[in-house]
Design a protein around this motif. Structure first.
Motif, PDB file in Angstrom:
ATOM      1  N   THR A   7       9.844  -2.121  13.183  1.00 60.48           N
ATOM      2  CA  THR A   7       8.499  -1.734  12.724  1.00 60.48           C
ATOM      3  C   THR A   7       7.894  -2.910  11.952  1.00 60.48           C
ATOM      4  OG1 THR A   7       9.429  -0.750  10.729  1.00 60.48           O
ATOM      5  CG2 THR A   7       8.968   0.755  12.554  1.00 60.48           C
ATOM      6  N   SER A   8       8.451  -4.125  12.190  1.00 60.10           N
ATOM      7  CA  SER A   8       8.008  -5.252  11.364  1.00 60.10           C
ATOM      8  C   SER A   8       7.035  -6.159  12.118  1.00 60.10           C
ATOM      9  CB  SER A   8       9.221  -5.998  10.860  1.00 60.10           C
ATOM     10  OG  SER A   8       8.866  -6.734   9.739  1.00 60.10           O
ATOM     11  N   ARG A   9       7.559  -7.074  12.938  1.00 60.47           N
ATOM     12  CA  ARG A   9       6.691  -7.910  13.769  1.00 60.47           C
ATOM     13  C   ARG A   9       7.397  -8.158  15.105  1.00 60.47           C
ATOM     14  NH1 ARG A   9       3.219  -6.478  10.983  1.00 60.47           N
ATOM     15  NH2 ARG A   9       1.757  -7.672   9.731  1.00 60.47           N
TER      16      ARG A   9
ATOM     17  N   HIS B 207      12.958  -5.079   8.742  1.00 58.46           N
ATOM     18  CA  HIS B 207      11.907  -4.900   7.731  1.00 58.46           C
ATOM     19  C   HIS B 207      11.600  -6.200   7.000  1.00 58.46           C
ATOM     20  CE1 HIS B 207      11.876  -0.653   8.465  1.00 58.46           C
ATOM     21  NE2 HIS B 207      13.193  -0.688   8.450  1.00 58.46           N
ATOM     22  N   CYS B 208      11.812  -7.335   7.703  1.00 56.05           N
ATOM     23  CA  CYS B 208      11.498  -8.628   7.080  1.00 56.05           C
ATOM     24  C   CYS B 208      10.208  -9.166   7.700  1.00 56.05           C
ATOM     25  CB  CYS B 208      12.639  -9.612   7.285  1.00 56.05           C
ATOM     26  SG  CYS B 208      13.064  -9.874   9.004  1.00 56.05           S
ATOM     27  N   PRO B 209       9.505 -10.032   6.996  1.00 53.48           N
ATOM     28  CA  PRO B 209       8.294 -10.619   7.592  1.00 53.48           C
ATOM     29  C   PRO B 209       8.674 -11.602   8.692  1.00 53.48           C
ATOM     30  CG  PRO B 209       8.722 -11.556   5.415  1.00 53.48           C
ATOM     31  CD  PRO B 209       9.779 -10.528   5.643  1.00 53.48           C
TER      32      PRO B 209
ATOM     33  N   TYR C  35       0.873  -1.191   0.000  1.00 56.33           N
ATOM     34  CA  TYR C  35       0.000   0.000   0.000  1.00 56.33           C
ATOM     35  C   TYR C  35       0.889   1.212   0.000  1.00 56.33           C
ATOM     36  CZ  TYR C  35       0.172  -1.597   4.908  1.00 56.33           C
ATOM     37  OH  TYR C  35       0.567  -2.089   6.113  1.00 56.33           O
TER      38      TYR C  35
ATOM     39  N   HIS D 115       1.859  -0.074  16.980  1.00 56.11           N
ATOM     40  CA  HIS D 115       1.637  -0.589  15.620  1.00 56.11           C
ATOM     41  C   HIS D 115       0.951   0.467  14.745  1.00 56.11           C
ATOM     42  CE1 HIS D 115       1.546  -4.703  13.497  1.00 56.11           C
ATOM     43  NE2 HIS D 115       1.529  -3.746  12.571  1.00 56.11           N
TER      44      HIS D 115
ATOM     45  N   GLY E 274      12.793  -5.562   1.091  1.00 55.67           N
ATOM     46  CA  GLY E 274      11.616  -5.584   0.207  1.00 55.67           C
ATOM     47  C   GLY E 274      11.139  -4.153   0.004  1.00 55.67           C
ATOM     48  N   LYS E 275       9.817  -3.998  -0.119  1.00 55.66           N
ATOM     49  CA  LYS E 275       9.272  -2.676  -0.444  1.00 55.66           C
ATOM     50  C   LYS E 275       9.587  -1.646   0.651  1.00 55.66           C
ATOM     51  CE  LYS E 275       5.405  -4.927  -1.185  1.00 55.66           C
ATOM     52  NZ  LYS E 275       5.958  -6.264  -1.408  1.00 55.66           N
ATOM     53  N   ILE E 276       9.389  -2.033   1.908  1.00 53.01           N
ATOM     54  CA  ILE E 276       9.607  -1.063   2.990  1.00 53.01           C
ATOM     55  C   ILE E 276      11.106  -0.830   3.208  1.00 53.01           C
ATOM     56  CG2 ILE E 276       9.245  -0.612   5.462  1.00 53.01           C
ATOM     57  CD1 ILE E 276       6.614  -2.302   5.172  1.00 53.01           C
TER      58      ILE E 276
ATOM     59  N   ASP F 231      19.419  -9.620   3.087  1.00 54.54           N
ATOM     60  CA  ASP F 231      18.181 -10.242   2.603  1.00 54.54           C
ATOM     61  C   ASP F 231      18.600 -11.468   1.789  1.00 54.54           C
ATOM     62  OD1 ASP F 231      15.775 -10.829   1.018  1.00 54.54           O
ATOM     63  OD2 ASP F 231      15.068  -8.852   1.621  1.00 54.54           O
TER      64      ASP F 231
ATOM     65  N   ASP G 142       7.661  -0.405  17.184  1.00 56.48           N
ATOM     66  CA  ASP G 142       6.273  -0.147  16.769  1.00 56.48           C
ATOM     67  C   ASP G 142       5.440  -1.412  16.924  1.00 56.48           C
ATOM     68  OD1 ASP G 142       4.208   1.528  15.581  1.00 56.48           O
ATOM     69  OD2 ASP G 142       4.356   0.198  13.839  1.00 56.48           O
TER      70      ASP G 142
ATOM     71  N   ASN H 124      12.568 -17.172  11.481  1.00 59.25           N
ATOM     72  CA  ASN H 124      13.266 -16.003  12.046  1.00 59.25           C
ATOM     73  C   ASN H 124      12.650 -15.486  13.346  1.00 59.25           C
ATOM     74  OD1 ASN H 124      11.037 -14.587  11.195  1.00 59.25           O
ATOM     75  ND2 ASN H 124      12.051 -13.586   9.474  1.00 59.25           N
TER      76      ASN H 124
ATOM     77  N   PHE I 272       1.819   2.131   9.863  1.00 60.61           N
ATOM     78  CA  PHE I 272       1.066   2.136   8.593  1.00 60.61           C
ATOM     79  C   PHE I 272       0.077   3.299   8.513  1.00 60.61           C
ATOM     80  CE2 PHE I 272      -3.279   0.993   9.784  1.00 60.61           C
ATOM     81  CZ  PHE I 272      -3.085   0.707  11.133  1.00 60.61           C
TER      82      PHE I 272
HETATM   83  P1  NAI Z   1       8.228  -7.423   1.275  1.00 61.62           P
HETATM   84  O1  NAI Z   1       7.655  -8.785   1.054  1.00 61.62           O
HETATM   85  O2  NAI Z   1       8.212  -6.440   0.156  1.00 61.62           O
HETATM   86  O3  NAI Z   1       9.761  -7.562   1.751  1.00 61.62           O
HETATM   87  C1  NAI Z   1      10.184  -8.410   2.761  1.00 61.62           C
HETATM   88  C2  NAI Z   1      11.630  -8.768   2.490  1.00 61.62           C
HETATM   89  O4  NAI Z   1      12.152  -9.476   3.620  1.00 61.62           O
HETATM   90  C3  NAI Z   1      11.812  -9.682   1.279  1.00 61.62           C
HETATM   91  O5  NAI Z   1      12.762  -9.120   0.398  1.00 61.62           O
HETATM   92  C4  NAI Z   1      12.306 -11.011   1.891  1.00 61.62           C
HETATM   93  O6  NAI Z   1      13.217 -11.695   1.037  1.00 61.62           O
HETATM   94  C5  NAI Z   1      13.006 -10.501   3.131  1.00 61.62           C
HETATM   95  N1  NAI Z   1      13.207 -11.505   4.171  1.00 61.62           N
HETATM   96  C6  NAI Z   1      12.425 -12.564   4.500  1.00 61.62           C
HETATM   97  N2  NAI Z   1      12.951 -13.221   5.553  1.00 61.62           N
HETATM   98  C7  NAI Z   1      14.096 -12.566   5.883  1.00 61.62           C
HETATM   99  C8  NAI Z   1      15.089 -12.761   6.863  1.00 61.62           C
HETATM  100  N3  NAI Z   1      15.005 -13.768   7.759  1.00 61.62           N
HETATM  101  N4  NAI Z   1      16.124 -11.901   6.910  1.00 61.62           N
HETATM  102  C9  NAI Z   1      16.222 -10.875   6.030  1.00 61.62           C
HETATM  103  N5  NAI Z   1      15.311 -10.643   5.069  1.00 61.62           N
HETATM  104  C10 NAI Z   1      14.266 -11.476   4.986  1.00 61.62           C
HETATM  105  O7  NAI Z   1       7.499  -6.849   2.557  1.00 61.62           O
HETATM  106  P2  NAI Z   1       7.312  -5.325   2.989  1.00 61.62           P
HETATM  107  O8  NAI Z   1       6.093  -4.774   2.346  1.00 61.62           O
HETATM  108  O9  NAI Z   1       8.597  -4.606   2.825  1.00 61.62           O
HETATM  109  O10 NAI Z   1       6.961  -5.515   4.562  1.00 61.62           O
HETATM  110  C11 NAI Z   1       7.898  -6.048   5.458  1.00 61.62           C
HETATM  111  C12 NAI Z   1       7.217  -6.330   6.772  1.00 61.62           C
HETATM  112  O11 NAI Z   1       6.837  -5.101   7.396  1.00 61.62           O
HETATM  113  C13 NAI Z   1       5.871  -7.092   6.679  1.00 61.62           C
HETATM  114  O12 NAI Z   1       6.083  -8.477   6.547  1.00 61.62           O
HETATM  115  C14 NAI Z   1       5.220  -6.738   7.991  1.00 61.62           C
HETATM  116  O13 NAI Z   1       5.629  -7.679   8.969  1.00 61.62           O
HETATM  117  C15 NAI Z   1       5.808  -5.376   8.326  1.00 61.62           C
HETATM  118  N6  NAI Z   1       4.805  -4.313   8.255  1.00 61.62           N
HETATM  119  C16 NAI Z   1       4.583  -3.542   9.372  1.00 61.62           C
HETATM  120  C17 NAI Z   1       3.654  -2.521   9.356  1.00 61.62           C
HETATM  121  C18 NAI Z   1       3.419  -1.637  10.546  1.00 61.62           C
HETATM  122  O14 NAI Z   1       2.449  -0.863  10.558  1.00 61.62           O
HETATM  123  N7  NAI Z   1       4.282  -1.655  11.546  1.00 61.62           N
HETATM  124  C19 NAI Z   1       2.833  -2.291   8.164  1.00 61.62           C
HETATM  125  C20 NAI Z   1       3.185  -3.107   7.027  1.00 61.62           C
HETATM  126  C21 NAI Z   1       4.122  -4.095   7.093  1.00 61.62           C
END
Ligand code: NAI
Length: 327
Positions: free
Chosen positions: A228-230, A200-202, A99, A291, A152-154, A173, A254, A207, A294
Motif C-alpha cells: 500500500t506504499s508505492r 510501508h516505507c517511502p 493525516y 490507490h 513509520g506512522k502507517i 526499518d 493498492d 529501494n 487513503f
Molecule cells: P513515515 O515517514 O512516517 O514512515 C516511513 C518509514 O519508512 C520511516 O520510519 C523510514 O525510516 C522507513 N524507511 C525508509 N526507507 C526504508 C527502507 N528502504 N526499508 C525499510 N524502512 C524504510 O511515512 P508513513 O506516513 O508511514 O507513509 C509510508 C508510505 O506510505 C509513504 O511514503 C507513501 O509512499 C505511502 N502512502 C500510501 C498511501 C496510499 O493511499 N496507498 C497514502 C499515504 C502514504
C-alpha cells in the motif's frame, strides 16, 4: 486574494477542500494531471496543489519558476514524483506528512482479510446463488507472522492492528520507532520468517524494486505480499512469476509501478495495453485497488486542512513546518 491551480481534482477533493475554504485563497480546480503539457494552466496562479500521480519534474519546476509560482503543496505524504533538487531555491515544496495513518493501515488489513478469506469470491458467488464453499478456505491470522517493512506512522498503526489479531509482528526499518508494536530484525530475517510481508516505507532512490526475484525467493513458500506504499518498490514481473510458481500465495496491491495512466480514472470503456497489469488482475489470488488506501473521510479532511495551512503559512511568510528540502 491568492489563486491556487489545483491539479488532478476529483469530486471528493472539491468536497473536502470546501470544508476548509479561506476567504483569501481562491482554488481553481483542474481535472488534468500536472505535467509539462499542462503546467501552463498554472500561469497567473500563485500556487499549485498536486497529488501522487502528477509529474513535478525539472521541466515543470522550471516553468512554474518562470511563471512566478513560488509554491507546490502536495496533498499527500509521499513526494517521489517531485524533483526536490530542481525545486531548490526556485519553488517551495510542501506536503502533508501525516493525516490518518489508520486509513492506510486499515485498508492493508482489509486486503489481507479479503485475500485470505476469499471475500472477493464469496461476494460474487452468493450474488450468483452459488453457496458452495469449495475453494474458499483461508487460514487463521492468529499466531502467524507479519513482516512490516517501514515502521513509520502507517507501519506502527498497522503493527497495532496486527497485535489485535494475535499475530507475531516483525519490523525492519533503518530507524527504530518506539511506537512500533513488534520485534525489530534485519531485512533477511523478516523475509524468511514472515507469512505476510507488508510494505510501508517511502519510495527512495535506494529501494526501487526492493521486492524482486531474489527477495521473493528468500520468502516463505505461499507468502502474502501487500503493497500500500508505492508501486515501484516491487518488480511486477517477479510478483507474476512468484504467483505462477506458487512461491507467492497472494498479492494485495493498492499501488502499481505503472499506475499513473490507469489509477483514479474510469477506464471501463478503454482497452488496457499494459499486459503485466492485465496478467495481475486476471489472477484469482491478486487483489488490486487503485490507490484508495487513503480514502476515508477523516483522511481527506486532514489532507485538506493541512494543505490549506501550508498555503497560508507560505503566503503569510510564516515558518514552513511541512517543507520538503533537498538532502
Ligand atoms: P513515515 O515517514 O512516517 O514512515 C516511513 C518509514 O519508512 C520511516 O520510519 C523510514 O525510516 C522507513 N524507511 C525508509 N526507507 C526504508 C527502507 N528502504 N526499508 C525499510 N524502512 C524504510 O511515512 P508513513 O506516513 O508511514 O507513509 C509510508 C508510505 O506510505 C509513504 O511514503 C507513501 O509512499 C505511502 N502512502 C500510501 C498511501 C496510499 O493511499 N496507498 C497514502 C499515504 C502514504
Amino acid at each position: 486574494m491568492k489563486t491556487i491551480a489545483f491539479f488532478d481534482a476529483k469530486p471528493y477533493d472539491r468536497q473536502s477542500f470546501s470544508m476548509v475554504e479561506d476567504e483569501d485563497i481562491n482554488i481553481r480546480y483542474f481535472e488534468n494531471k500536472l505535467n509539462a503539457d499542462t503546467v501552463s494552466m498554472a500561469a497567473c496562479c500563485d500556487g499549485v496543489c498536486a497529488f501522487v500521480n502528477d509529474n513535478v519534474d525539472k521541466n515543470v519546476i522550471n516553468k512554474l519558476y518562470e511563471y512566478g509560482v513560488g509554491v507546490v503543496a502536495m496533498r499527500c505524504a509521499g513526494y517521489n514524483n517531485v524533483d526536490i533538487k530542481a525545486a531548490n531555491g526556485k519553488v517551495k515544496i510542501l506536503r502533508v506528512p501525516a493525516y490518518s495513518p489508520y486509513a492506510i493501515a486499515e485498508h492493508t488489513m482489509g486486503m489481507i482479510l479479503t485475500l485470505n478469506r476469499k471475500l472477493h469470491k464469496a461476494y460474487i458467488r452468493t450474488r450468483d446463488h452459488n453457496f458452495s464453499l469449495d475453494g474458499l478456505c483461508g487460514f487463521d491470522l492468529h499466531k502467524k507472522t507479519v513482516g512490516i517493512v517501514g515502521t513509520g506512522k502507517i507501519g506502527c498503526a498497522f503493527s497495532e492492528i496486527c497485535n489485535g489479531f494475535g499475530m507475531k509482528v516483525l519490523g525492519y526499518d533503518p530507524y527504530e520507532n518506539s511506537e512500533f508494536k513488534g520485534e525489530y530484525c534485519d531485512f533477511d530475517r523478516l523475509l524468511t520468517q514472515s507469512d505476510i510481508v507488508s510494505l510501508h516505507c517511502p519510495l527512495t532512490k535506494d529501494n526501487h524494486n526492493l521486492i524482486n526475484r531474489e527477495t521473493v525467493n528468500k520468502m516463505k513458500k505461499g507468502v502474502y505480499i501487500i503493497n500500500t506504499s508505492r508501486g515501484q518498490l516491487i518488480d511486477t514481473e517477479a510478483i507474476i512469476e512468484g504467483i505462477k510458481s506458487g512461491q507467492i500465495g497472494a498479492a494485495g496491491l493498492d499501488v502499481y509501478e505503472e499506475e499513473t495512466t490507469l489509477f483514479f480514472e474510469d477506464k471501463s470503456d478503454d482497452i488496457i495495453y499494459d499486459d503485466k497489469f492485465l496478467t495481475l488482475i486476471s489472477m484469482p489470488n491478486v487483489l488490486v485497488t487503485s490507490h484508495q488506501a487513503f480514502l476515508t473521510r477523516e483522511a481527506l479532511y486532514g489532507i485538506a486542512e493541512t494543505t490549506m495551512q501550508n498555503f497560508k503559512a507560505y503566503f503569510n511568510d510564516e515558518e514552513l513546518k511541512n517543507e520538503v528540502v533537498a538532502k
